[in-house]
Write a protein that holds these residues in place. Sequence first.
Motif, PDB file in Angstrom:
ATOM      1  N   PHE A  44      45.772  36.201  30.963  1.00 20.76           N
ATOM      2  CA  PHE A  44      47.216  36.364  30.916  1.00 20.76           C
ATOM      3  C   PHE A  44      47.576  37.127  29.648  1.00 20.76           C
ATOM      4  O   PHE A  44      47.264  36.702  28.546  1.00 20.76           O
ATOM      5  CB  PHE A  44      47.899  34.995  30.913  1.00 20.76           C
ATOM      6  N   LYS A  45      48.228  38.297  29.825  1.00 17.34           N
ATOM      7  CA  LYS A  45      48.639  39.117  28.686  1.00 17.34           C
ATOM      8  C   LYS A  45      50.066  39.597  28.882  1.00 17.34           C
ATOM      9  O   LYS A  45      50.335  40.427  29.748  1.00 17.34           O
ATOM     10  CB  LYS A  45      47.730  40.337  28.522  1.00 17.34           C
ATOM     11  N   LYS A  46      50.977  39.048  28.118  1.00 17.76           N
ATOM     12  CA  LYS A  46      52.381  39.484  28.079  1.00 17.76           C
ATOM     13  C   LYS A  46      53.020  39.583  29.457  1.00 17.76           C
ATOM     14  O   LYS A  46      53.675  40.554  29.786  1.00 17.76           O
ATOM     15  CB  LYS A  46      52.497  40.817  27.342  1.00 17.76           C
ATOM     16  N   GLY A  47      52.807  38.591  30.270  1.00 20.14           N
ATOM     17  CA  GLY A  47      53.438  38.544  31.579  1.00 20.14           C
ATOM     18  C   GLY A  47      52.635  39.137  32.716  1.00 20.14           C
ATOM     19  O   GLY A  47      53.083  39.145  33.858  1.00 20.14           O
ATOM     20  N   TYR A  48      51.458  39.658  32.439  1.00 21.05           N
ATOM     21  CA  TYR A  48      50.626  40.270  33.468  1.00 21.05           C
ATOM     22  C   TYR A  48      49.248  39.639  33.468  1.00 21.05           C
ATOM     23  O   TYR A  48      48.792  39.107  32.460  1.00 21.05           O
ATOM     24  CB  TYR A  48      50.492  41.784  33.229  1.00 21.05           C
ATOM     25  N   ILE A  49      48.568  39.719  34.606  1.00 17.98           N
ATOM     26  CA  ILE A  49      47.196  39.221  34.726  1.00 17.98           C
ATOM     27  C   ILE A  49      46.265  40.420  34.610  1.00 17.98           C
ATOM     28  O   ILE A  49      46.331  41.350  35.406  1.00 17.98           O
ATOM     29  CB  ILE A  49      46.972  38.495  36.068  1.00 17.98           C
ATOM     30  N   ASP A  50      45.402  40.386  33.602  1.00 17.25           N
ATOM     31  CA  ASP A  50      44.440  41.453  33.326  1.00 17.25           C
ATOM     32  C   ASP A  50      43.049  40.907  33.614  1.00 17.25           C
ATOM     33  O   ASP A  50      42.840  39.692  33.580  1.00 17.25           O
ATOM     34  CB  ASP A  50      44.570  41.868  31.859  1.00 17.25           C
ATOM     35  N   SER A  51      42.093  41.759  33.893  1.00 13.55           N
ATOM     36  CA  SER A  51      40.741  41.259  34.133  1.00 13.55           C
ATOM     37  C   SER A  51      39.726  42.037  33.304  1.00 13.55           C
ATOM     38  O   SER A  51      39.888  43.229  33.068  1.00 13.55           O
ATOM     39  CB  SER A  51      40.380  41.313  35.611  1.00 13.55           C
ATOM     40  N   ILE A  52      38.719  41.310  32.875  1.00  9.01           N
ATOM     41  CA  ILE A  52      37.604  41.867  32.107  1.00  9.01           C
ATOM     42  C   ILE A  52      36.326  41.427  32.798  1.00  9.01           C
ATOM     43  O   ILE A  52      36.161  40.257  33.125  1.00  9.01           O
ATOM     44  CB  ILE A  52      37.623  41.365  30.648  1.00  9.01           C
ATOM     45  N   ILE A  53      35.418  42.370  33.020  1.00 15.09           N
ATOM     46  CA  ILE A  53      34.137  42.060  33.651  1.00 15.09           C
ATOM     47  C   ILE A  53      33.039  42.218  32.605  1.00 15.09           C
ATOM     48  O   ILE A  53      32.990  43.233  31.903  1.00 15.09           O
ATOM     49  CB  ILE A  53      33.880  42.990  34.853  1.00 15.09           C
ATOM     50  N   GLY A  54      32.198  41.189  32.494  1.00 15.85           N
ATOM     51  CA  GLY A  54      31.115  41.258  31.527  1.00 15.85           C
ATOM     52  C   GLY A  54      30.268  39.999  31.525  1.00 15.85           C
ATOM     53  O   GLY A  54      30.453  39.089  32.339  1.00 15.85           O
ATOM     54  N   HIS A  55      29.332  39.967  30.590  1.00 11.36           N
ATOM     55  CA  HIS A  55      28.430  38.828  30.418  1.00 11.36           C
ATOM     56  C   HIS A  55      28.922  37.989  29.244  1.00 11.36           C
ATOM     57  O   HIS A  55      29.268  38.529  28.194  1.00 11.36           O
ATOM     58  CB  HIS A  55      27.001  39.301  30.116  1.00 11.36           C
ATOM     59  N   THR A  56      28.924  36.673  29.426  1.00 13.02           N
ATOM     60  CA  THR A  56      29.311  35.791  28.328  1.00 13.02           C
ATOM     61  C   THR A  56      28.207  35.822  27.283  1.00 13.02           C
ATOM     62  O   THR A  56      27.058  35.507  27.569  1.00 13.02           O
ATOM     63  CB  THR A  56      29.522  34.353  28.819  1.00 13.02           C
ATOM     64  N   HIS A  57      28.563  36.221  26.097  1.00 12.72           N
ATOM     65  CA  HIS A  57      27.602  36.406  25.017  1.00 12.72           C
ATOM     66  C   HIS A  57      27.548  35.173  24.114  1.00 12.72           C
ATOM     67  O   HIS A  57      26.481  34.752  23.679  1.00 12.72           O
ATOM     68  CB  HIS A  57      27.990  37.656  24.224  1.00 12.72           C
TER      69      HIS A  57
END
Length: 109
Positions: A64-77
Amino acid sequence: MIRDRGNIKWTAIMLPEHVAAVKQEVINLEKVKQPILDEDRLTEIEMLIHEAMEYNLLLEFKLFKKGYIDSIIGHTHFIDYIKKEFRVKDNNEIVIKIPFQKIVDVLKV
């Protein structure tokens, strides 16, 4: 035959401030409130993240970023319990810090 110019006709008589206000209102209508996750879903997300760390699985983090749903794809480090954030490596090997409270959902990719 009548040829109407639609919105162009009406924006011509509006002040630039009004046009900007209308555009801002349309943007505000697209915003959402931050979803509140229940304890069961938080437990599922935590187990999924730990499993992904153990087996080096690719995850999609919905934030959740400033009223919008953003997505990030990656490996948990790394999981930093002191700073309450995840460190995720994306495909370009860039480490992104994600605060716990910004996470809306986590999915396997």
